[in-house]
Enzyme design. Structure first.
Site, PDB file in Angstrom:
ATOM      1  N   GLY A 103       0.813  -1.221   0.000  1.00  0.00           N
ATOM      2  CA  GLY A 103       0.000   0.000   0.000  1.00  0.00           C
ATOM      3  C   GLY A 103       0.838   1.258   0.000  1.00  0.00           C
ATOM      4  O   GLY A 103       2.068   1.230   0.069  1.00  0.00           O
ATOM      5  N   GLY A 132       2.580   3.692   1.508  1.00  0.00           N
ATOM      6  CA  GLY A 132       3.162   3.969   2.817  1.00  0.00           C
ATOM      7  C   GLY A 132       3.570   5.422   2.982  1.00  0.00           C
ATOM      8  O   GLY A 132       3.600   5.962   4.075  1.00  0.00           O
ATOM      9  N   LYS A 186       3.884  11.648  -3.596  1.00  0.00           N
ATOM     10  CA  LYS A 186       4.866  10.727  -3.031  1.00  0.00           C
ATOM     11  C   LYS A 186       5.723  11.532  -2.057  1.00  0.00           C
ATOM     12  O   LYS A 186       6.172  12.631  -2.403  1.00  0.00           O
ATOM     13  CB  LYS A 186       5.740  10.208  -4.173  1.00  0.00           C
ATOM     14  N   GLY A 235       7.752   7.705   5.771  1.00  0.00           N
ATOM     15  CA  GLY A 235       6.727   8.363   4.956  1.00  0.00           C
ATOM     16  C   GLY A 235       7.255   9.500   4.098  1.00  0.00           C
ATOM     17  O   GLY A 235       6.491  10.180   3.424  1.00  0.00           O
ATOM     18  N   ASP A 295       3.826  -4.875  -7.468  1.00  0.00           N
ATOM     19  CA  ASP A 295       3.201  -3.607  -7.054  1.00  0.00           C
ATOM     20  C   ASP A 295       3.726  -2.439  -7.871  1.00  0.00           C
ATOM     21  O   ASP A 295       3.212  -1.330  -7.759  1.00  0.00           O
ATOM     22  CB  ASP A 295       3.432  -3.358  -5.559  1.00  0.00           C
ATOM     23  N   ASN A 296       4.744  -2.684  -8.684  1.00  0.00           N
ATOM     24  CA  ASN A 296       5.279  -1.628  -9.536  1.00  0.00           C
ATOM     25  C   ASN A 296       4.947  -1.881 -11.002  1.00  0.00           C
ATOM     26  O   ASN A 296       5.662  -1.400 -11.892  1.00  0.00           O
ATOM     27  CB  ASN A 296       6.794  -1.505  -9.349  1.00  0.00           C
ATOM     28  N   ASP A 319       6.899   4.095 -10.988  1.00  0.00           N
ATOM     29  CA  ASP A 319       7.821   3.983  -9.864  1.00  0.00           C
ATOM     30  C   ASP A 319       9.282   3.921 -10.294  1.00  0.00           C
ATOM     31  O   ASP A 319       9.889   2.859 -10.421  1.00  0.00           O
ATOM     32  CB  ASP A 319       7.458   2.801  -8.946  1.00  0.00           C
TER      33      ASP A 319
HETATM   34  P1  AMP Z   1       8.688   1.005  -3.689  1.00  0.00           P
HETATM   35  O1  AMP Z   1       9.833   0.071  -3.578  1.00  0.00           O
HETATM   36  O2  AMP Z   1       9.096   2.455  -3.655  1.00  0.00           O
HETATM   37  O3  AMP Z   1       7.782   0.685  -4.820  1.00  0.00           O
HETATM   38  O4  AMP Z   1       7.840   0.843  -2.350  1.00  0.00           O
HETATM   39  C1  AMP Z   1       7.452  -0.396  -1.823  1.00  0.00           C
HETATM   40  C2  AMP Z   1       6.585  -0.185  -0.603  1.00  0.00           C
HETATM   41  O5  AMP Z   1       7.311   0.467   0.445  1.00  0.00           O
HETATM   42  C3  AMP Z   1       5.355   0.661  -0.822  1.00  0.00           C
HETATM   43  O6  AMP Z   1       4.335   0.114  -0.035  1.00  0.00           O
HETATM   44  C4  AMP Z   1       5.788   2.008  -0.331  1.00  0.00           C
HETATM   45  O7  AMP Z   1       4.693   2.823   0.047  1.00  0.00           O
HETATM   46  C5  AMP Z   1       6.647   1.656   0.852  1.00  0.00           C
HETATM   47  N1  AMP Z   1       7.649   2.689   1.182  1.00  0.00           N
HETATM   48  C6  AMP Z   1       8.780   2.981   0.492  1.00  0.00           C
HETATM   49  N2  AMP Z   1       9.461   3.977   1.092  1.00  0.00           N
HETATM   50  C7  AMP Z   1       8.760   4.323   2.194  1.00  0.00           C
HETATM   51  C8  AMP Z   1       8.929   5.290   3.237  1.00  0.00           C
HETATM   52  N3  AMP Z   1       9.987   6.115   3.269  1.00  0.00           N
HETATM   53  N4  AMP Z   1       7.981   5.365   4.205  1.00  0.00           N
HETATM   54  C9  AMP Z   1       6.920   4.548   4.190  1.00  0.00           C
HETATM   55  N5  AMP Z   1       6.691   3.625   3.237  1.00  0.00           N
HETATM   56  C10 AMP Z   1       7.597   3.509   2.251  1.00  0.00           C
HETATM   57 MG    MG Z   2       6.221   1.106  -5.717  1.00  0.00          MG
END
Ligand code: AMP
Ligand code: MG
Length: 460
Positions: free
Chosen positions: A82, A84, A104, A117, A238-239, A248
């Site tokens: 989800g 995050g 983002k 976050g 998820d990407n 992403d």
């Molecule tokens: P990503 O690898 O950027 O596609 O992210 C994979 C998951 O990690 C997703 O659910 C993002 O929302 C979460 N995520 C990545 N970076 C952060 C962060 N700094 N804080 C909270 N959630 C994160």
């Molecule tokens: Mg992602």
């Protein structure tokens, strides 16, 4: 000016939309604004630059939703990922089509798990410049509307300036969105999600036709990546969008020396997402989508599996067709499988820069890039014998891509407060096929010592 955003996603699948507010941004500074995109969306760029505009762009003007999704990350399944650190602000209708406005780096949400976050200026500007380049190259992609510096510090390996990216997409529906819905066991939710996706992207299609459309769009998308030497770097489910847009931009990179085994991401130890693995991973991800959609294909499970497998197997043919067509275009309409295969072997063995080779070939002088002169001359003779249309090649072989060393240089400067290199790089890659005087260094490969140790990072 005020903008009312749509809530169709949240209305269709409220179980997958958690109402949430972005973190307050105390001291916003506009670092990048995509004026042409703002125009397309009916947003006034002058207004976006005002205090109210910046509040809008950082999510401080209205509530959004954090979207739930699941996903296979490096092959391992997580039932709950989800948004995050992201928020869907809502949808904007443009010419009868919905587009998501999404943030983002807008603060922790209930999906944040251990994360803070937040996002840093560098990675958000990376997404801005690479997605703009992809768009200009003709590749379906999410777009970047703006990057706003927050004035806050983000703690990574070092303290970094924080930023929020405002991004626009045909939708943020991912393979992982369907995995999430399926995993709840709520068939009605899965159906509503699929109905929403179909209404938005593939109106009038059945569930199986919807799946076939996604297979076709992903096959074409990944073929385009391969033509350009683009390595996504983290093709987790998820990407991967169901719209067929690239999404992403994390540890992504453009391949330098041609080699199917190229990996830049520091965490991709086994090369799962290596350049040459992308088509296979694409199909693997689509198999996960098929599994998620199975109950919608047929009430009888065996029959559903049969239908799914039939469509999934079309991926290979559709990918190959798109890939061959694109490769032939890169070669000016000349080239059968043998000629293309021999060229790739030559590029691989001679560690030839992918972008430069096709650019120099277009201009007629790729010899100086290849050590094996006899080999390249023999290949060029065969190629020329087919009468390639070199004028047409200028429209498909870019002069400028966001080269890794230039991206890093631009982001380092921006992190230190100097946006000049970022803006000049953006200017170059926004007209990738248009060779311009004064931009020579943007067409040149990275220095060897840079390329030998180059790595990209996920922890963005
Ligand atoms: P990503 O690898 O950027 O596609 O992210 C994979 C998951 O990690 C997703 O659910 C993002 O929302 C979460 N995520 C990545 N970076 C952060 C962060 N700094 N804080 C909270 N959630 C994160
Ligand atoms: Mg992602």
């Amino acid at each position: 000016m005020s903008t009312t955003l749509g809530t169709q996603f949240a209305t269709a699948v409220p179980e997958m939309a958690v109402a949430w507010e972005a973190a307050e941004v105390g001291d916003p500074t506009l670092l990048a604004l995509n004026e042409p995109l703002a125009g397309e969306l009916g947003l006034d760029p002058a207004w976006l630059r005002t205090g109210d505009g910046l509040r809008f762009l950082t999510g401080n003007a209205a509530e959004g939703v954090a979207q739930a999704y699941a996903g296979h990350q490096f092959g391992g399944y997580s039932p709950r990922l989800g948004d995050g650190r992201a928020l869907l602000l809502g949808e904007i209708e443009v010419d009868g089509q919905l587009r998501d406005l999404h943030l983002k780096g807008s603060g922790r949400t209930p999906f944040a798990r251990g994360g803070d976050g937040l996002a840093a200026v560098g990675p958000m500007l990376r997404e801005f410049v690479v997605s703009e380049a992809m768009h200009a190259l003709g590749v379906p992609t999410t777009r970047s509307l703006a990057v706003v510096g927050t004035g806050a510090t983000v703690h990574r390996e070092t303290p970094l300036p924080g930023a929020v990216l405002a991004r626009v997409a045909a939708s943020h529906l991912r393979v992982g969105s369907f995995q999430y819905a399926r995993n709840t066991g709520d068939l009605d939710l899965l159906r509503r999600l699929a109905d929403h996706a179909i209404a938005r992207h593939y109106p009038g299609r059945s569930y199986l036709e919807f799946f076939r459309e996604v297979v076709g769009r992903q096959a074409r998308l990944i073929a385009q990546w391969m033509h350009l030497g683009f390595i996504h770097g983290v093709m987790n489910t998820d990407n991967m969008t169901i719209s067929g847009e690239t999404i992403d931009y994390g540890p992504c990179a453009f391949m330098e020396a041609y080699d199917p085994a190229t990996v830049y991401s520091s965490i991709d130890h086994r090369g799962r997402y290596a350049y040459g693995n992308q088509p296979g991973i694409g199909q693997w991800n689509l198999a996960r989508l098929a599994e998620a959609l199975l109950p919608l294909f047929d009430e009888d499970e065996d029959a559903a599996v049969k239908k799914a497998v039939g469509v999934l197997e079309e991926f290979e043919g559709r990918y190959l067709t798109a890939w061959q067509e694109g490769m032939r275009a890169k070669l000016g309409g000349a080239g059968d499988d043998q000629l293309i295969g021999d060229l790739l072997k030559l590029l691989h063995e001679n560690h030839v820069d992918h972008t430069s080779f096709f650019h120099h070939l277009t201009r007629g002088n790729p010899r100086d890039l290849v050590l094996d002169l006899a080999g390249v001359d023999a290949w060029l003779a065969r190629w020329r014998a087919e009468g390639p249309d070199t004028a047409a090649m200028t429209a498909v072989n870019p002069v400028y891509v966001p080269r890794n060393h230039l991206v890093e240089e631009a982001l380092a400067a921006a992190t230190g407060g100097d946006l000049g290199p970022f803006e000049r790089l953006l200017d170059a890659v926004r007209r990738p096929y248009d060779e311009r005087e004064g931009l020579e260094r943007y067409a040149e490969p990275a220095p060897r010592d840079f390329s030998e140790s180059y790595q990209t990072f996920c922890g963005t």
